[in-house]
Design a protein around this motif. Structure first.
Motif, PDB file in Angstrom:
ATOM      1  N   ALA A 170      42.784  55.706  53.994  1.00  0.00           N
ATOM      2  CA  ALA A 170      41.606  55.556  54.855  1.00  0.00           C
ATOM      3  C   ALA A 170      40.363  56.116  54.173  1.00  0.00           C
ATOM      4  N   GLY A 171      40.504  57.277  53.517  1.00  0.00           N
ATOM      5  CA  GLY A 171      39.365  57.877  52.823  1.00  0.00           C
ATOM      6  C   GLY A 171      38.867  57.014  51.679  1.00  0.00           C
ATOM      7  N   ILE A 172      39.797  56.484  50.874  1.00  0.00           N
ATOM      8  CA  ILE A 172      39.405  55.592  49.779  1.00  0.00           C
ATOM      9  C   ILE A 172      38.779  54.317  50.333  1.00  0.00           C
ATOM     10  N   GLY A 173      39.344  53.806  51.430  1.00  0.00           N
ATOM     11  CA  GLY A 173      38.783  52.607  52.050  1.00  0.00           C
ATOM     12  C   GLY A 173      37.361  52.813  52.521  1.00  0.00           C
ATOM     13  N   ILE A 174      37.074  53.994  53.093  1.00  0.00           N
ATOM     14  CA  ILE A 174      35.708  54.298  53.528  1.00  0.00           C
ATOM     15  C   ILE A 174      34.769  54.312  52.330  1.00  0.00           C
ATOM     16  N   ASP A 175      35.195  54.943  51.226  1.00  0.00           N
ATOM     17  CA  ASP A 175      34.347  54.978  50.027  1.00  0.00           C
ATOM     18  C   ASP A 175      34.078  53.576  49.496  1.00  0.00           C
ATOM     19  N   LEU A 176      35.109  52.741  49.454  1.00  0.00           N
ATOM     20  CA  LEU A 176      34.922  51.383  48.959  1.00  0.00           C
ATOM     21  C   LEU A 176      34.009  50.584  49.877  1.00  0.00           C
ATOM     22  N   LEU A 177      34.138  50.813  51.168  1.00  0.00           N
ATOM     23  CA  LEU A 177      33.254  50.129  52.110  1.00  0.00           C
ATOM     24  C   LEU A 177      31.813  50.575  51.919  1.00  0.00           C
ATOM     25  N   LEU A 178      31.621  51.868  51.687  1.00  0.00           N
ATOM     26  CA  LEU A 178      30.272  52.375  51.458  1.00  0.00           C
ATOM     27  C   LEU A 178      29.676  51.800  50.180  1.00  0.00           C
ATOM     28  N   VAL A 179      30.529  51.617  49.172  1.00  0.00           N
ATOM     29  CA  VAL A 179      30.045  51.010  47.928  1.00  0.00           C
ATOM     30  C   VAL A 179      29.482  49.621  48.198  1.00  0.00           C
ATOM     31  N   LEU A 180      30.130  48.885  49.083  1.00  0.00           N
ATOM     32  CA  LEU A 180      29.727  47.506  49.354  1.00  0.00           C
ATOM     33  C   LEU A 180      28.502  47.412  50.269  1.00  0.00           C
ATOM     34  N   VAL A 181      28.412  48.296  51.274  1.00  0.00           N
ATOM     35  CA  VAL A 181      27.397  48.106  52.318  1.00  0.00           C
ATOM     36  C   VAL A 181      26.222  49.062  52.220  1.00  0.00           C
ATOM     37  N   VAL A 182      26.381  50.212  51.556  1.00  0.00           N
ATOM     38  CA  VAL A 182      25.311  51.199  51.525  1.00  0.00           C
ATOM     39  C   VAL A 182      24.355  50.901  50.379  1.00  0.00           C
ATOM     40  N   SER A 183      23.074  50.823  50.697  1.00  0.00           N
ATOM     41  CA  SER A 183      22.041  50.583  49.690  1.00  0.00           C
ATOM     42  C   SER A 183      21.343  51.890  49.350  1.00  0.00           C
ATOM     43  N   GLY A 184      21.227  52.169  48.051  1.00  0.00           N
ATOM     44  CA  GLY A 184      20.530  53.381  47.632  1.00  0.00           C
ATOM     45  C   GLY A 184      19.078  53.366  48.056  1.00  0.00           C
ATOM     46  N   ALA A 185      18.444  52.201  47.972  1.00  0.00           N
ATOM     47  CA  ALA A 185      17.044  52.092  48.387  1.00  0.00           C
ATOM     48  C   ALA A 185      16.901  52.350  49.886  1.00  0.00           C
ATOM     49  N   LYS A 186      17.881  51.896  50.675  1.00  0.00           N
ATOM     50  CA  LYS A 186      17.830  52.121  52.116  1.00  0.00           C
ATOM     51  C   LYS A 186      17.992  53.601  52.444  1.00  0.00           C
ATOM     52  N   ILE A 187      18.908  54.273  51.744  1.00  0.00           N
ATOM     53  CA  ILE A 187      19.084  55.714  51.945  1.00  0.00           C
ATOM     54  C   ILE A 187      17.810  56.452  51.587  1.00  0.00           C
ATOM     55  N   LEU A 188      17.182  56.065  50.481  1.00  0.00           N
ATOM     56  CA  LEU A 188      15.935  56.694  50.057  1.00  0.00           C
ATOM     57  C   LEU A 188      14.868  56.529  51.130  1.00  0.00           C
ATOM     58  N   GLU A 189      14.742  55.328  51.680  1.00  0.00           N
ATOM     59  CA  GLU A 189      13.746  55.067  52.716  1.00  0.00           C
ATOM     60  C   GLU A 189      14.027  55.887  53.975  1.00  0.00           C
TER      61      GLU A 189
END
Length: 411
Positions: A170-189
């Motif tokens: 589950a933990g690895i799955g969450i990380d992989l999901l974050l890799v796909l959906v999380v944008s660095g530019a969005k986090i910065l904003e």
């Protein structure tokens, strides 16, 4: 203006930075990691072993990537002590891998190695995520700074049995999901907006305090493309080198005859050919990739898959050396043929994504690199493992020959 999130080749005016001695020393932990993971597939091969291998490899690769990216961004400000501590943490993870394999696949009931692995992984990832300077957001791979995927790992320390592995997955799955959906530019904003709002609400004029109205600024940082591709390529080279070591180790314990010599030569040709496709004719360790064509995050994802597949091929080759002239068991045959087919399938993906393959090349790579190994896995039930390795080596050599003859596609 070029996109900072794209893996690009260095401009002529840019000083090309190479991996430091400390980073090269840090990368040696990969040798131990690949050797330890071979224990997982070296036991009885089934879906449980493959699942455990994938889970442990992903945990190891994510931890290594966190520190690799830190060294890339920090450049001359990289702290050697931080890399050494990260190396020690990875070493603890690796040392517990054989115990984890025996506990899970051997059903020994001793969960202490699993607890050690979980604690070492959590500590290494948390320590690595704190490497960046305050106010910096890694745009290319923001999951390296996010610890959400570690929550299931922390919970796994307090549970027993197979639930530990479920929480790890589950933990690895969450990380992989974050890799796909999380944008660095969005986090910065979002972070910049949060700091701005917080500074606005907390600002209170006082006669004894001078206010200049400054708001903390969050900076987005990106990878150094040349250094990034070099580190990924070095990882692939190290995995291939450890694969050669595994084959040599298996040959040292086998009976010497012409069949063993033929198997050793074919295994070396196969691994050397994969080096040629990934490093000489590829980019960042990925076959058929061209610089500046895909985002760094996509390159990292493909790199994880490619290196995992190469390490799997090494286990298969060692098994062939051990079995001699006997046909490989069904799972072992499918592991070798499936791993090589996966390697070429990923090469097709990189070629299409980086626009280095036209339709004719793509179709030929699918037929010769993917279809042929899969057909051998399906039909070569009574063929000796040695003959199978020779066939796989010929497939790799054919791809190398075509790469040398075909002109690169520009665009």
């Amino acid at each position: 203006m070029s996109d900072p999130n794209i893996v690009d080749e260095p401009e002529d005016t840019r000083i090309e930075r190479h991996a430091s001695w400390a980073e090269l020393f840090f990368d040696l932990v990969v040798v131990a990691g690949v050797a330890a993971l071979a224990h997982v597939l070296g036991s009885e091969l089934d879906l449980a072993a493959l699942g455990l291998y994938a889970l442990l490899f992903l945990a190891f690769w994510l931890s290594w990537t966190t520190f690799m990216l830190y060294g890339n961004v920090a450049a001359g400000k990289t702290r050697v002590v931080r890399l050494m501590i990260g190396m020690f943490g990875l070493g603890m993870m690796i040392a517990s891998v054989p115990g984890v394999a025996h506990s899970v696949l051997g059903h020994e009931g001793d969960t202490r190695p699993l607890t050690v692995f979980a604690i070492a992984y959590i500590a290494t990832r948390v320590y690595g995520s704190q490497s960046w300077r305050k106010g910096e957001v890694l745009l290319d791979f923001p999951v390296a700074q996010v610890s959400t995927g570690l929550l299931p790992w922390a919970a796994s320390i307090w549970v027993d049995g197979q639930w530990k592995l479920v929480l790890w997955a589950a933990g690895i799955g969450i990380d992989l999901l974050l890799v796909l959906v999380v944008s660095g530019a969005k986090i910065l904003e979002q972070l910049q907006s949060r700091f701005t709002a917080r500074a606005t609400t907390r600002r209170r004029p006082r006669p004894d305090v001078h206010h200049n109205g400054a708001v903390p600024v969050i900076h987005g940082v990106s990878v150094d493309p040349a250094h990034f591709s070099e580190r990924l390529g070095l990882f692939v080279i190290i995995v291939l080198g450890e694969s050669v070591v595994q084959v040599i180790g298996a040959a040292a314990e086998a009976h010497y005859d012409l069949g063993l010599l033929a198997t050793g030569v074919a295994s070396f040709v196969l691994l050397a050919g994969m080096f040629g496709l990934s490093v000489v004719f590829g980019y960042a360790g990925l076959p058929h990739l061209r610089g500046g064509r895909i985002p760094a995050r996509a390159a990292l994802g493909l790199h994880c898959l490619i290196t995992g597949v190469i390490a799997t091929v090494a286990v298969s080759l060692s098994s062939v050396v051990e079995h001699g002239s006997d046909p490989l068991p069904g799972p072992g045959r499918w592991l070798l043929c499936g791993a090589l087919a996966a390697y070429f399938a990923l090469g097709v993906v990189t070629g299409v994504a980086s626009r280095s393959s036209d339709l004719q090349r793509t179709v030929s790579r699918i037929i010769t690199g993917v279809a042929v190994p899969l057909l051998l896995g399906l039909l070569a039930t009574n063929v000796s493992g040695r003959t199978l390795v020779v066939c796989m080596a010929l497939v790799v050599v054919a791809h190398l020959w075509f790469e040398r003859r075909l002109a690169p596609i520009r665009g």
